[in-house]
Design a protein around this motif. Structure first.
Motif, PDB file in Angstrom:
ATOM      1  N   VAL A   1       0.809  -1.218   0.000  1.00  0.00           N
ATOM      2  CA  VAL A   1       0.000   0.000   0.000  1.00  0.00           C
ATOM      3  C   VAL A   1       0.846   1.275   0.000  1.00  0.00           C
TER       4      VAL A   1
ATOM      5  N   ILE B   1      -9.536   1.792  -3.799  1.00  0.00           N
ATOM      6  CA  ILE B   1      -8.964   0.794  -2.890  1.00  0.00           C
ATOM      7  C   ILE B   1      -9.932  -0.377  -2.716  1.00  0.00           C
TER       8      ILE B   1
ATOM      9  N   VAL C   1      -5.222   0.304   5.954  1.00  0.00           N
ATOM     10  CA  VAL C   1      -5.873  -0.430   4.858  1.00  0.00           C
ATOM     11  C   VAL C   1      -6.403  -1.774   5.365  1.00  0.00           C
TER      12      VAL C   1
END
Length: 136
Positions: free
Chosen positions: A35, A84, A113
């Motif tokens: 990420v 995402i 995340v």
């Protein structure tokens, strides 16, 4: 000691336990997601997929103002949530595959995340100590 950066990994450890972290050799979590920014990903490619939570300019801003790190990362997550979400669902084959999420040190971006992946119903773990642990 706690630095002036938000140690989200330490907070999640308190609430969720150490089971949310794993190392790179966990065969149950073989879909791997980096990420970090695309520039960081391209300079050190350890994981399979790149789903940046913030871009390189935002990452540089974060390093100049560490006390704002949490706000910058959560703003990036919020701003890029559709992208995402789409990428995480695609990589997890619509929640059928388990994913391992990593960032530089595993302190902020990957835990943020990870929270979102769990919210989406994806079985995920955080790469403990981050990507730098494996490449330096």
């Amino acid at each position: 000691h706690l630095s002036n950066i938000l140690n989200l990994d330490k907070i999640l450890l308190l609430f969720c336990g150490e089971d949310i972290f794993t190392d790179l050799n966990n065969d149950n979590y073989n879909q791997t997601v980096d990420v970090r920014s695309s520039e960081e990903f391209n300079s050190t490619t350890l994981l399979q997929h790149n789903v940046p939570v913030i871009n390189i300019a935002q990452h540089q801003l974060l390093h100049k103002h560490l006390y704002l790190a949490g706000i910058i990362v959560f703003y990036g997550l919020f701003k890029n949530r559709q992208f995402i979400k789409r990428k995480l669902l695609e990589i997890s084959n619509n929640k059928k595959l388990r994913i391992l999420i990593g960032c530089s040190q595993g302190r902020l971006r990957s835990p943020a995340v990870w929270l979102y992946a769990r919210f989406l119903g994806i079985d995920a773990k955080i790469l403990q100590y981050g990507i730098k642990h494996y490449v330096e």
